[in-house]
Design a protein around this motif. Structure first.
Motif, mmCIF file in Angstrom:
data_model
loop_
_atom_site.group_PDB
_atom_site.id
_atom_site.type_symbol
_atom_site.label_atom_id
_atom_site.label_comp_id
_atom_site.label_asym_id
_atom_site.label_seq_id
_atom_site.Cartn_x
_atom_site.Cartn_y
_atom_site.Cartn_z
ATOM 1 N N ILE A 93 1.038 -1.069 -0.041
ATOM 2 C CA ILE A 93 -0.073 0.014 0.040
ATOM 3 C C ILE A 93 0.979 1.324 -0.106
ATOM 4 O O ILE A 93 0.646 2.208 -0.768
ATOM 5 N N LEU A 94 1.886 1.269 0.801
ATOM 6 C CA LEU A 94 2.848 2.348 0.974
ATOM 7 C C LEU A 94 3.668 2.691 -0.382
ATOM 8 O O LEU A 94 3.698 3.622 -1.026
ATOM 9 N N LEU A 95 3.926 1.533 -0.948
ATOM 10 C CA LEU A 95 4.776 1.519 -2.258
ATOM 11 C C LEU A 95 3.753 2.031 -3.278
ATOM 12 O O LEU A 95 4.021 2.950 -4.240
ATOM 13 N N HIS A 96 2.420 1.647 -3.383
ATOM 14 C CA HIS A 96 1.709 2.131 -4.353
ATOM 15 C C HIS A 96 1.357 3.570 -4.301
ATOM 16 O O HIS A 96 1.249 4.206 -5.143
ATOM 17 N N ARG A 97 1.205 3.966 -2.868
ATOM 18 C CA ARG A 97 1.102 5.310 -2.830
ATOM 19 C C ARG A 97 2.001 6.204 -3.063
ATOM 20 O O ARG A 97 1.957 7.149 -3.677
ATOM 21 N N SER A 98 3.422 5.707 -3.007
ATOM 22 C CA SER A 98 4.602 6.465 -3.262
ATOM 23 C C SER A 98 4.619 6.710 -4.750
ATOM 24 O O SER A 98 5.273 7.556 -5.349
ATOM 25 N N MET A 99 3.991 5.553 -5.254
ATOM 26 C CA MET A 99 4.054 5.716 -6.991
ATOM 27 C C MET A 99 3.431 6.485 -7.518
ATOM 28 O O MET A 99 2.997 6.624 -8.859
ATOM 29 N N GLU A 100 2.245 7.195 -6.657
ATOM 30 C CA GLU A 100 1.046 7.714 -7.047
ATOM 31 C C GLU A 100 0.253 7.057 -7.828
ATOM 32 O O GLU A 100 -0.281 7.828 -8.943
ATOM 33 N N GLU A 124 0.839 4.875 -10.361
ATOM 34 C CA GLU A 124 1.352 4.861 -11.738
ATOM 35 C C GLU A 124 1.200 3.180 -12.042
ATOM 36 O O GLU A 124 0.870 2.920 -13.213
ATOM 37 N N LEU A 125 1.749 2.395 -11.049
ATOM 38 C CA LEU A 125 1.380 1.025 -11.197
ATOM 39 C C LEU A 125 0.154 0.538 -10.489
ATOM 40 O O LEU A 125 -0.062 0.445 -9.363
ATOM 41 N N PRO A 126 -0.983 -0.016 -11.237
ATOM 42 C CA PRO A 126 -2.185 -0.658 -10.541
ATOM 43 C C PRO A 126 -1.698 -1.715 -9.767
ATOM 44 O O PRO A 126 -0.719 -2.430 -9.907
ATOM 45 N N LEU A 149 7.891 -3.961 -12.005
ATOM 46 C CA LEU A 149 7.962 -3.577 -10.664
ATOM 47 C C LEU A 149 9.479 -3.033 -10.324
ATOM 48 O O LEU A 149 9.467 -2.039 -9.877
ATOM 49 N N LYS A 150 10.278 -4.159 -10.804
ATOM 50 C CA LYS A 150 11.570 -3.948 -10.099
ATOM 51 C C LYS A 150 12.229 -2.676 -10.957
ATOM 52 O O LYS A 150 12.960 -1.976 -10.471
ATOM 53 N N HIS A 151 11.996 -2.493 -12.271
ATOM 54 C CA HIS A 151 12.376 -1.445 -13.085
ATOM 55 C C HIS A 151 11.840 -0.145 -12.236
ATOM 56 O O HIS A 151 12.339 0.860 -12.292
ATOM 57 N N ARG A 152 10.794 -0.335 -12.048
ATOM 58 C CA ARG A 152 10.035 1.094 -11.331
ATOM 59 C C ARG A 152 10.736 1.270 -10.042
ATOM 60 O O ARG A 152 11.012 2.723 -9.797
#
Length: 211
Positions: free
Chosen positions: A93-100, A102-104, A202-205
């Protein structure tokens, strides 16, 4: 549904295994939405049962804490399709939030077998064997899809290739059914590519985010 089962049983009794596979594949494709709906309803039913258990007065202490954690996990699964323990769930959740966004979350779901926690942060691991399997499944899947497409088209061109008295309708059905089976197998193999593909993305992002 009962009519489909009877047809499958009759085909098995007659030794028509290719036809049986074809019927099963078509049934799965036609009923795909119903199958997904059944799975979703089961998850929602589990959420309701957990809510009832939490509200029960006999649920106290560690038992209630466990039920609350299970409820959070099931609700997250209903929302995203991902089943994960609290630490990994919160990290996603935190990582998804930090990516705004960008990755669903579908990328996290596909890449889940390659995700782990290291010092409270998500780490993506892709082994050499994973890479070998990725290319094997992709290449064989593409080859099977081409072969399947050729076998499915061949019956329509048979009169141009063979004399009409050398091939029967049974042969044509067998060729078409084999083509469908090849296509189904190719879809399965290519679907096995998705977890590694999502993990790579995901790793690239992550790499670009922390540079």
């Amino acid at each position: 549904m009962s009519a489909t089962l009877e047809t499958i049983i009759d085909s098995l009794k007659n030794g028509e295994f290719v036809l049986t596979i074809l019927i099963i594949l078509i049934s799965l494709i036609v009923n795909y939405e119903k199958i997904i709906l059944i799975i979703e309803n089961r998850n929602k039913a589990r959420v309701r049962k957990l809510l009832e258990a939490i509200e029960c007065q006999s649920a106290k202490g560690v038992t209630k804490e466990y039920l609350i954690e299970e409820l959070a996990n099931e609700q997250f699964k209903v929302a995203t399709g991902i089943g994960a323990e609290r630490e990994l769930r919160e990290a996603m959740i935190l990582l998804h939030r930090s990516m705004e966004g960008e990755l669903p979350f579908k990328y996290f779901k596909r890449a889940l077998p390659h995700l782990s926690l290291k010092e409270g942060e998500i780490e993506v691991t892709i082994s050499k064997l994973d890479s070998v399997n990725f290319w094997f499944n992709l290449l064989v899947g593409i080859l099977l899809s081409v072969a399947g497409l050729v076998l499915m088209i061949l019956p329509t061109q048979v009169n141009l290739t063979f004399p009409s008295n050398t091939i029967t309708i049974t042969h044509l059905i067998a060729l078409f059914s084999l083509g469908v089976a090849y296509m189904a197998l190719s879809v399965f193999l290519i679907s096995q590519v998705m977890p590694v593909a999502a993990a790579k993305k995901l790793k690239h992002r992550l790499s670009s985010q922390f540079q």
